[in-house]
Design a protein around this motif. Structure first.
Motif, PDB file in Angstrom:
ATOM      1  N   GLY A  51       0.739  -1.302  -0.025  1.00  0.00           N
ATOM      2  CA  GLY A  51      -0.008  -0.050  -0.068  1.00  0.00           C
ATOM      3  C   GLY A  51       0.900   1.180   0.019  1.00  0.00           C
ATOM      4  N   PRO A  52       0.282   2.336  -0.282  1.00  0.00           N
ATOM      5  CA  PRO A  52       0.928   3.444  -0.147  1.00  0.00           C
ATOM      6  C   PRO A  52       2.007   3.995   1.302  1.00  0.00           C
ATOM      7  CG  PRO A  52      -1.211   3.996  -0.663  1.00  0.00           C
ATOM      8  CD  PRO A  52      -1.451   2.554  -0.313  1.00  0.00           C
ATOM      9  N   ALA A  53       3.058   4.432   0.991  1.00  0.00           N
ATOM     10  CA  ALA A  53       3.898   4.842   2.198  1.00  0.00           C
ATOM     11  C   ALA A  53       3.024   5.888   3.011  1.00  0.00           C
ATOM     12  CB  ALA A  53       5.159   5.173   1.716  1.00  0.00           C
ATOM     13  N   THR A  54       3.319   5.664   4.346  1.00  0.00           N
ATOM     14  CA  THR A  54       2.711   6.767   5.448  1.00  0.00           C
ATOM     15  C   THR A  54       3.487   7.541   6.046  1.00  0.00           C
ATOM     16  OG1 THR A  54       3.090   4.683   7.261  1.00  0.00           O
ATOM     17  CG2 THR A  54       0.814   4.988   5.887  1.00  0.00           C
ATOM     18  N   THR A  55       4.760   7.320   5.960  1.00  0.00           N
ATOM     19  CA  THR A  55       5.903   8.321   6.560  1.00  0.00           C
ATOM     20  C   THR A  55       7.044   8.116   5.566  1.00  0.00           C
ATOM     21  OG1 THR A  55       7.157   6.224   7.332  1.00  0.00           O
ATOM     22  CG2 THR A  55       5.163   7.309   8.953  1.00  0.00           C
ATOM     23  N   PRO A  56       8.008   8.932   5.701  1.00  0.00           N
ATOM     24  CA  PRO A  56       9.164   9.037   4.577  1.00  0.00           C
ATOM     25  C   PRO A  56      10.142   7.921   4.906  1.00  0.00           C
ATOM     26  CG  PRO A  56       8.729  11.389   5.789  1.00  0.00           C
ATOM     27  CD  PRO A  56       7.776  10.297   6.319  1.00  0.00           C
ATOM     28  N   GLU A  57      10.162   7.291   6.385  1.00  0.00           N
ATOM     29  CA  GLU A  57      10.887   6.136   6.409  1.00  0.00           C
ATOM     30  C   GLU A  57      10.320   4.808   5.777  1.00  0.00           C
ATOM     31  OE1 GLU A  57      11.560   9.265   9.428  1.00  0.00           O
ATOM     32  OE2 GLU A  57       9.655   8.309   9.093  1.00  0.00           O
TER      33      GLU A  57
END
Length: 168
Positions: free
Chosen positions: A36-42
């Motif tokens: 799924g889409p990334a939720t944080t830069p990390e």
């Protein structure tokens, strides 16, 4: 035989933008592949790393069999640059590769059947190779490649001849 597949998945991931994680934007197929889409830069950095690890261009192909790669120049789902990158990597490693770029064909042209849409504004070219076997194409081949293209159309007969040459 490879048809219009992603070869550098990390280059197909959309850029991370803070604040978009909660929006109702549908994930891309590449994001789905990675959870799924990334939720944080990390998380995005991790996804880029996972995408690179899953990409064919970054695999050990020193013993890869001969490749026939077909891609349409009108593919809006997976750009033709993905197949060009795979072909270039195979040639760099000294493997046999034939790249066929078919003028104007979109994604799915090798598929039979009648599924023509994946969602709003996303259409497949299912069955087009069968319907339009004499569409213009350009080809690139690795040095000392025994697969002779002269007189062939970019069609199922070309694919059959490729397999006959390499599989008997």
């Amino acid at each position: 035989m490879e048809g219009y597949g992603p070869a550098e998945i990390e280059k197909l991931l959309p850029a991370f933008r803070a604040g978009e994680a909660g929006e109702a934007k549908p994930p891309t197929p590449e994001q789905d592949l990675l959870g799924g889409p990334a939720t944080t830069p990390e998380n995005y950095t991790l996804q880029l790393s996972q995408a690179q690890a899953a990409s064919p261009v970054h695999q050990d192909a020193t013993h890869a069999p001969p490749f026939l790669i077909m891609h349409g120049t009108g593919d809006t789902m997976v750009p033709e640059t993905q197949s060009v990158a795979l072909h270039s990597q195979l040639v760099h490693l000294g493997r046999q590769s034939t790249l066929i770029l078919i003028e104007g064909f979109g994604h799915g042209f090798l598929n039979p059947g009648n599924v023509t849409e994946l969602g709003p504004g996303v259409r497949l070219d299912n069955g087009r190779l069968e319907r339009e076997p004499h569409t213009g194409f350009t080809a690139q081949q690795s040095p000392e490649n025994p697969f002779e293209l002269e007189g062939l159309a970019a069609d199922h007969e070309m694919i059959k001849q490729f397999f006959n040459l390499h599989l008997g």
